[in-house]
Structure formats: C-alpha cells, structure tokens
Enzyme design. Structure first.
Site, PDB file in Angstrom:
ATOM      1  N   ARG A 121       0.817  -1.229   0.000  1.00  0.00           N
ATOM      2  CA  ARG A 121       0.000   0.000   0.000  1.00  0.00           C
ATOM      3  C   ARG A 121       0.844   1.269   0.000  1.00  0.00           C
ATOM      4  O   ARG A 121       0.426   2.314   0.486  1.00  0.00           O
ATOM      5  CB  ARG A 121      -0.959   0.022   1.187  1.00  0.00           C
ATOM      6  CG  ARG A 121      -1.900  -1.163   1.196  1.00  0.00           C
ATOM      7  CD  ARG A 121      -3.044  -0.987   2.158  1.00  0.00           C
ATOM      8  NE  ARG A 121      -3.709  -2.269   2.347  1.00  0.00           N
ATOM      9  CZ  ARG A 121      -3.424  -3.105   3.341  1.00  0.00           C
ATOM     10  NH1 ARG A 121      -2.528  -2.782   4.243  1.00  0.00           N
ATOM     11  NH2 ARG A 121      -4.054  -4.251   3.426  1.00  0.00           N
ATOM     12  N   LYS A 143       2.939  11.587 -11.445  1.00  0.00           N
ATOM     13  CA  LYS A 143       2.169  10.646 -12.254  1.00  0.00           C
ATOM     14  C   LYS A 143       2.969   9.369 -12.462  1.00  0.00           C
ATOM     15  O   LYS A 143       4.103   9.407 -12.917  1.00  0.00           O
ATOM     16  CB  LYS A 143       1.841  11.256 -13.618  1.00  0.00           C
ATOM     17  CG  LYS A 143       0.778  12.325 -13.554  1.00  0.00           C
ATOM     18  CD  LYS A 143       0.346  12.732 -14.953  1.00  0.00           C
ATOM     19  CE  LYS A 143      -0.766  13.762 -14.900  1.00  0.00           C
ATOM     20  NZ  LYS A 143      -1.183  14.197 -16.248  1.00  0.00           N
ATOM     21  N   GLU A 185      10.123  20.154 -24.447  1.00  0.00           N
ATOM     22  CA  GLU A 185       9.362  20.432 -23.218  1.00  0.00           C
ATOM     23  C   GLU A 185       9.921  21.674 -22.514  1.00  0.00           C
ATOM     24  O   GLU A 185       9.177  22.425 -21.879  1.00  0.00           O
ATOM     25  CB  GLU A 185       9.391  19.224 -22.264  1.00  0.00           C
ATOM     26  CG  GLU A 185       8.700  17.971 -22.799  1.00  0.00           C
ATOM     27  CD  GLU A 185       7.169  17.966 -22.639  1.00  0.00           C
ATOM     28  OE1 GLU A 185       6.615  18.901 -22.028  1.00  0.00           O
ATOM     29  OE2 GLU A 185       6.536  17.015 -23.152  1.00  0.00           O
ATOM     30  N   LYS A 227       7.134  23.716 -13.537  1.00  0.00           N
ATOM     31  CA  LYS A 227       6.163  22.636 -13.455  1.00  0.00           C
ATOM     32  C   LYS A 227       5.674  22.464 -12.013  1.00  0.00           C
ATOM     33  O   LYS A 227       4.490  22.222 -11.774  1.00  0.00           O
ATOM     34  CB  LYS A 227       6.752  21.322 -13.985  1.00  0.00           C
ATOM     35  CG  LYS A 227       5.716  20.201 -13.973  1.00  0.00           C
ATOM     36  CD  LYS A 227       6.048  18.994 -14.820  1.00  0.00           C
ATOM     37  CE  LYS A 227       4.891  17.985 -14.747  1.00  0.00           C
ATOM     38  NZ  LYS A 227       5.185  16.734 -15.430  1.00  0.00           N
ATOM     39  N   GLU A 237      -4.856  16.862 -10.647  1.00  0.00           N
ATOM     40  CA  GLU A 237      -5.484  17.200 -11.919  1.00  0.00           C
ATOM     41  C   GLU A 237      -6.999  17.292 -11.784  1.00  0.00           C
ATOM     42  O   GLU A 237      -7.743  16.737 -12.584  1.00  0.00           O
ATOM     43  CB  GLU A 237      -5.120  16.109 -12.956  1.00  0.00           C
ATOM     44  CG  GLU A 237      -4.957  16.656 -14.352  1.00  0.00           C
ATOM     45  CD  GLU A 237      -4.154  15.717 -15.232  1.00  0.00           C
ATOM     46  OE1 GLU A 237      -4.276  14.504 -15.104  1.00  0.00           O
ATOM     47  OE2 GLU A 237      -3.386  16.229 -16.068  1.00  0.00           O
ATOM     48  N   ARG A 242      -3.823  22.311 -14.128  1.00  0.00           N
ATOM     49  CA  ARG A 242      -2.698  21.540 -14.620  1.00  0.00           C
ATOM     50  C   ARG A 242      -2.735  21.358 -16.130  1.00  0.00           C
ATOM     51  O   ARG A 242      -1.732  20.994 -16.747  1.00  0.00           O
ATOM     52  CB  ARG A 242      -2.726  20.171 -13.912  1.00  0.00           C
ATOM     53  CG  ARG A 242      -1.378  19.542 -13.780  1.00  0.00           C
ATOM     54  CD  ARG A 242      -1.409  18.350 -12.821  1.00  0.00           C
ATOM     55  NE  ARG A 242      -0.357  17.440 -13.211  1.00  0.00           N
ATOM     56  CZ  ARG A 242       0.244  16.577 -12.400  1.00  0.00           C
ATOM     57  NH1 ARG A 242      -0.133  16.473 -11.148  1.00  0.00           N
ATOM     58  NH2 ARG A 242       1.201  15.796 -12.840  1.00  0.00           N
ATOM     59  N   ASN A 246      -0.327  20.795 -20.877  1.00  0.00           N
ATOM     60  CA  ASN A 246      -0.702  20.012 -22.041  1.00  0.00           C
ATOM     61  C   ASN A 246      -0.539  20.789 -23.347  1.00  0.00           C
ATOM     62  O   ASN A 246      -0.895  20.297 -24.420  1.00  0.00           O
ATOM     63  CB  ASN A 246      -2.174  19.585 -21.858  1.00  0.00           C
ATOM     64  CG  ASN A 246      -2.510  18.387 -22.678  1.00  0.00           C
ATOM     65  OD1 ASN A 246      -1.693  17.479 -22.808  1.00  0.00           O
ATOM     66  ND2 ASN A 246      -3.693  18.386 -23.269  1.00  0.00           N
ATOM     67  N   HIS A 249       0.239  19.182 -26.672  1.00  0.00           N
ATOM     68  CA  HIS A 249       0.146  17.730 -26.480  1.00  0.00           C
ATOM     69  C   HIS A 249      -1.077  17.088 -27.123  1.00  0.00           C
ATOM     70  O   HIS A 249      -1.031  15.914 -27.465  1.00  0.00           O
ATOM     71  CB  HIS A 249       0.194  17.384 -24.990  1.00  0.00           C
ATOM     72  CG  HIS A 249       1.587  17.428 -24.427  1.00  0.00           C
ATOM     73  ND1 HIS A 249       2.355  18.580 -24.408  1.00  0.00           N
ATOM     74  CD2 HIS A 249       2.379  16.463 -23.882  1.00  0.00           C
ATOM     75  CE1 HIS A 249       3.529  18.319 -23.854  1.00  0.00           C
ATOM     76  NE2 HIS A 249       3.572  17.043 -23.521  1.00  0.00           N
ATOM     77  N   HIS A 253       0.011  14.247 -29.321  1.00  0.00           N
ATOM     78  CA  HIS A 253      -0.351  12.837 -29.133  1.00  0.00           C
ATOM     79  C   HIS A 253      -0.986  12.277 -30.401  1.00  0.00           C
ATOM     80  O   HIS A 253      -0.740  11.125 -30.780  1.00  0.00           O
ATOM     81  CB  HIS A 253      -1.320  12.679 -27.956  1.00  0.00           C
ATOM     82  CG  HIS A 253      -0.669  12.873 -26.620  1.00  0.00           C
ATOM     83  ND1 HIS A 253      -1.363  13.291 -25.511  1.00  0.00           N
ATOM     84  CD2 HIS A 253       0.617  12.699 -26.221  1.00  0.00           C
ATOM     85  CE1 HIS A 253      -0.531  13.369 -24.477  1.00  0.00           C
ATOM     86  NE2 HIS A 253       0.675  13.011 -24.885  1.00  0.00           N
ATOM     87  N   HIS A 266       8.871  11.661 -28.532  1.00  0.00           N
ATOM     88  CA  HIS A 266       7.794  12.447 -27.907  1.00  0.00           C
ATOM     89  C   HIS A 266       8.011  13.957 -28.117  1.00  0.00           C
ATOM     90  O   HIS A 266       7.110  14.667 -28.580  1.00  0.00           O
ATOM     91  CB  HIS A 266       7.716  12.124 -26.414  1.00  0.00           C
ATOM     92  CG  HIS A 266       6.692  12.926 -25.673  1.00  0.00           C
ATOM     93  ND1 HIS A 266       5.338  12.746 -25.850  1.00  0.00           N
ATOM     94  CD2 HIS A 266       6.814  13.946 -24.751  1.00  0.00           C
ATOM     95  CE1 HIS A 266       4.672  13.598 -25.080  1.00  0.00           C
ATOM     96  NE2 HIS A 266       5.546  14.330 -24.403  1.00  0.00           N
TER      97      HIS A 266
END
Lengths: 367, 367
Positions: A121, A143, A185, A227, A237, A242, A246, A249, A253, A266
């Site tokens: 956990r 993340k 980035e 960031k 989020e 946030r 993006n 992106h 993507h 990327h």
C-alpha cells in the site's frame, strides 16, 4: 549542485541537480529516506553501468541493495512487467521500509513509481532521471503508471517521490536526438509560463545545445520550478489548472498515433504540436505572428521538427487527426479543450475552436 | 436508516446503514458521486440477484450501468483477476468520471477498491458490503489490494470510498456461520475501545443472534464509528495507533495459516486469537480472570470457537506458531508487537512478551 523544493504539504520533496561529489548521492538518499531497510534499484538496461556505479556509492557493502534491469522502451510499461517486478519485490522480501530507486527515462520512472505506490500500500521511491525529457517532465508531477495494449497510461496512481536526483553526468551518453527531444518540453515551459526563461533559451541556445553543464543545470532547474508551481496548485489534476502543461500535447499525441509510435520521439511530436497550436492561436487572432515566429525559430534552432515529414503527410487527413485528437484523454464529453498561447509566457484554454481553423493549422504544418 | 460520517479531510464519506426505501440508494449514490459518467457494478457471484436489483434501482434505463461478476473466494484477489477487471474497464470505455460499485464481502471490496485506486490514477468507488464482516471491518479504513500466491495483501493502496451503503437486507441470505464470524470483529471493538458497547453486546446477544434489524443496525454503526475514530488518527498506518485494531490478529493469522486457509473463517480464527491474547495478558498480570471470562463467554455465546479443534491441534507446535506469528506483517525487525487488553475497553501494545508465556497461552487454547 542546485536544490529545488517541490512543495506538496506532507508529500514535499527535494530535487538535486548537477554533478555530485563522490558520496553525495548516498548521503542525500539516506537523509531523504530515513529508516530504510533495503534499497531496490530498478534501472533501464541502457544505463546498467551508471546504475551499478550508483549502487556502489549508495551501499558500498552491497548487502542491503539489489539491482533489477528492465528492457528499454515503452513496451516495458506493461501488466507483465508490473507483475514481474511485484514478484521480484516478494522474492527480495521487500517490506514497508524498503525503498525503490528508479534509474532511467520516463518509462522507468512511471513503472517503478507505480510499483512503489502499490507495494504494501505504498513504499518510498527515489527518481534518478537519465534523459533530459525525464529530468524536466517526470521529475515533477507524481504521475506513475503503465499501459494496456490499446491505451496508454490508463492504469496508474499519483505517487510522489521522496527525492529526485538529477545527475547531469548521466546525459553524457544520451543520444543527440533524444537530448533535443527533451528540449521541446523546455521550450514549452517558456511559452506557457515564463517569457524571461524563453528569452534566456534564445540567448543561450548554443551553450544548451553544447550541453554546457551550467546551462543544462539551469534549464532543468527552471523547468522543474515552473512545473512544480503548476502541480502544487492542482496536484491530482482536478481543478483544470494543470491542463496548461498540455500545451502542444493534444496535437502532439495525435501526431504520435498517426505517424505510428516510434516515428517521432515524444518531444519531436510535441514540437510540431506546439507549432500547430501556435498557428491556430494566430488564426484566431489570439497570438501575434512575431511570437509564433520566435517559437518556431527556437524549436528549429534546437533541431526540432515543426512540420510533418512529406513522406508520411498522407496519413494526416483532417478526419484522422480530429479522431485521434478527440480520443486524447484531455478532451471532455467529446469537446476539444485546447491550450493556446496569447503571448509568450501565457496560455489559455480554448473550447470548441472552429473546426476549419483547426484543420488549417494542421495543413499549415504538413509536408 | 442511520448515517455515520467518516472524517478524513477531503476524503471523508458517509456510511448509510439500514433497510432502504425503494429508490433511496439511487438518490444517495448520485449525491455522493456527482457528474458520474458511468457506473460499473462489480459483485460477488453469490449476490448476483441482489446486485441486479440494485442496478435497476440506480439506473432504471440501464444504459450507463454495467454488471460484472467475480467468483467468490480469496483466490479472486489475484493479479489475473485484477488484469481482467482492468481490461473490462477499458472495454467499457470507463473514464475518470466513471464510478465503481463493489457489492460483496471483503474480497470484492479489496479487489474493486484497488481497481478504483489505479484506473486513470484513481476513480471514485462505492462499497456495498453484503457480509457482516465486511460491514464492520472493510467499510472503514481504505485498505484495498490483492494477494500474490505466496503473500496476502502485499499489493494494494489506501483508497477511500465515496460512500458505503450497508443494506441490512443483504444479510438475510448470509449463512449463519459467516454471520457469527463477523461478530468476532464486533466483540473486538468492544474489548479494545468501548466497555459500554461490550456490555450492550452481552445484554442484547439474543437479538443480535436473531439478526433483529434494529440490533444489527446498531452494532454495525457502533463498530464503524469506533474503527473510524482509530483510522482518522492514523489513516495510513504510520503512527502505530491503528495497530490496536490488530487485537487477536497476530495469533489469528497464524492460526489461519497453520490450520490451512479455509478451515476457520477469519472471525473464528480471530476469536481463538483473542482468547490466546487474553490468556497471555492474564499471565502477564495485565488483565483480570473475570474480564477474560466475560470475553470468552460472549464469544462462545455468539457460537465462536475459543479453542483449536482437537483434530488439528497437532499442527500447532510452539515452533510452528512462533514462526507463523513472526511472519505476520505487524511484526517489526523480528520483534513481536502484541496488542493485549488491560481492561475491557482498553488495550496496549506489548513488545517482547516472554516466549514461554506466549507458548503457555497457545497451549491453553489447544484441543
């Protein structure tokens, strides 16, 4: 060494950036994770030597430290690899006081962070990003996660590291194309949040491209700072704040998907995506041509593409791009939420931009 | 209907207990999870009918609701079942606004809660416990997770539900032995925290055994309240306060292991474990014989065992019990931390109790 504190209440942690002295990492790690029973380093196979060197620094006696290698590439963010690492944790008798150390790029950070969030956990973990992209992107934000075969990052958790250790020496062996990809980035942070930072990137572009240690430390630090401000305001989020991260992106993507993953790194796809977003902002009258030009020039100076290669342009029909963009997780109830710049250093969310202007922006970057 | 609020800052949630009116569950669910896009009910196969009835109550049009059945038993807390549910979530196009509803006992709650904690880095979930044990134990605490073949609950997360719905009607079909097993945890709350509650269990034992609706609602509510107080003070099990909930469990887990899982239901093993702990407290001079007798009598009145059955007593050698107890996760650095009563309503942690007294306490409950 430079140090930056990411402020998230009880989950706050430091990021150390630079070239460390001999035993510095070992000391800082023991400070960051007191009462650590056992250290399990999980590293990308491509940085095995760097990982082994760090293992020796952390625990010269090697009794309480273990090295686990993971294959390079996005395919390692799988249920199978997760299951393998869980079983490895069990065989190493990892307990609640054990600490995971992730050495590698974003894939390793996401995978190992998720293992840490789910073992007993939740156990502590330390990130040692070895690509520029991971240093400026996944060092901050918490993340973690893996992919299902048909969907990226659908499984995961928010789980903050106890320490991020950016050893700029690990960039020495990073291929040039990957290094440049990370710069996309970095440029993004300038456009969305900090005009002065953007100008410093323009001014010091050759130092940055030459991987001057001081310049690299500065851009990593400032990117992480920017960031961290955003993440602190919207850790999970939930408020929408946030979303500005993006920028580029949603287009990016879709480009990665249509070009087939692997065609573009990327950051390369994001570079084209930022250009498309910039074009759209221009045609909406939200941005100036000179700002767009500054963005395009800086990206080009960093050797990043700002147009789709002619050889694959035929894959980018309007319909295919719109479908791919609407599949992006950042859309909501079938409505595109795009982040568009209003000046360098500031972006806004735009919902329901006219379809024909989106298509024009895509076309402008084709071939 | 009785309502109890579990206070955990932003993660607070209500527990509703009783027999609901026709559409009550649907209304309360929609209140507890606003902006819900889709509801995925995962239920134990043994309560399929109850789950289907609830599905109709929640969403009479059945467009945005899905039912997924999971095989009964601890073996469903596996990586394979987890992977299957993740794939189901993907095929149902579950997104961040989707809500999972777990209908079943502890196994279903643990498994589905863990899926909720990991889907899209965390979606909301609702627990509908259908066994007394799940109502008084896993309704509160936020522990979710699965097993590896060789180790229970080593994989998991702390993840709080948005709502717990205890429909006492679901107990109507619960086998008597399972109902009685749940009562062991109820008795535990009295011994560790609340003498008045313990006395009310003695006074109303026949109503409780008769599953009188009012009596059942009261014992579930008070058990959840008591557990909620402990969990609020130590949500992630970091301060040690939460350890008191472990009364009878270090002995009990060892009993489950040595008797082979399945011989005793969880509550039955805990009942014997509490008796062993009580014997030890008595021989340490920490507890009185009359208090121990009250505990033993109440457990016996609820039809719970307080001794190991003679037929399997030979498996419980001193060495085997000590080994199994030392493997329990609640030990720390190889030292047993036992929770022992000092009076009914109060327990304390005892480290390094003399080995021969522990062995005597085990022997006293053999055969």
């Amino acid at each position: 060494m430079q140090t930056l504190q990411v402020s998230l209440d009880a989950r706050s942690y430091p990021i150390h950036i630079g070239r460390p002295e001999a035993n510095e990492f070992g000391h800082m790690l023991r400070d960051a994770v007191p009462k650590c029973s056992k250290i399990i380093i999980v590293h990308d196979e491509s940085v095995a030597r760097f990982a082994a060197r760090n293992a020796m620094v952390i625990a010269p006696d090697s009794r309480s430290i273990h090295l686990v290698s993971v294959a390079s590439g996005e395919t390692s963010k799988s249920v199978e690899q997760l299951d393998r690492l869980w079983k490895t944790m069990l065989s190493l008798k990892a307990d609640r006081q054990s600490v995971l150390v992730a050495i590698g790029g974003g894939v390793i950070g996401d995978l190992v962070g998720f293992v840490a969030s789910t073992w007993n956990r939740g156990v502590r973990f330390v990130q040692v990003p070895t690509t520029l992209l991971a240093m400026v992107d996944s060092s901050v934000g918490g993340k973690t996660g893996i992919n299902l075969p048909e969907a990226k990052n659908v499984i995961g958790a928010f789980w903050q590291p106890s320490l991020v250790w950016v050893d700029t020496a690990s960039l020495d062996s990073l291929p040039d194309r990957e290094y440049r990809s990370g710069l996309a980035e970095v440029v993004k942070y300038g456009v969305i949040l900090d005009e002065a930072f953007f100008r410093s990137l323009e001014d010091r572009a050759s130092d940055i491209l030459g991987r001057d240690d001081f310049a690299v430390t500065e851009i990593v630090k400032r990117s992480c700072e920017l960031k961290a401000q955003v993440v602190a305001a919207d850790e999970r989020e939930t408020t929408g704040l946030r979303a500005i991260l993006n920028y580029g992106h949603t287009f990016g993507h879709a480009i990665e998907t249509l070009a087939e993953y692997g065609t573009y790194l990327h950051g390369e796809a994001i570079s084209i995506g930022m250009t498309m977003a910039g074009m759209l902002a221009l045609s909406l009258g939200r941005w100036t041509a000179s700002d767009l030009e500054r963005q395009t020039e800086l990206l080009a100076r960093f050797g990043l593409p700002t147009r789709i290669a002619p050889a694959i342009a035929s894959r980018f029909s309007h319909a295919a791009m719109m479908d791919a963009m609407l599949l992006d997780k950042k859309t909501s109830h079938g409505r595109l939420h795009l982040i568009l710049p209003s000046r360098i250093g500031h972006v806004e969310t735009v919902v329901d931009a006219p379809l024909e202007l989106i298509e024009d922006a895509i076309d402008a970057c084709l071939g």
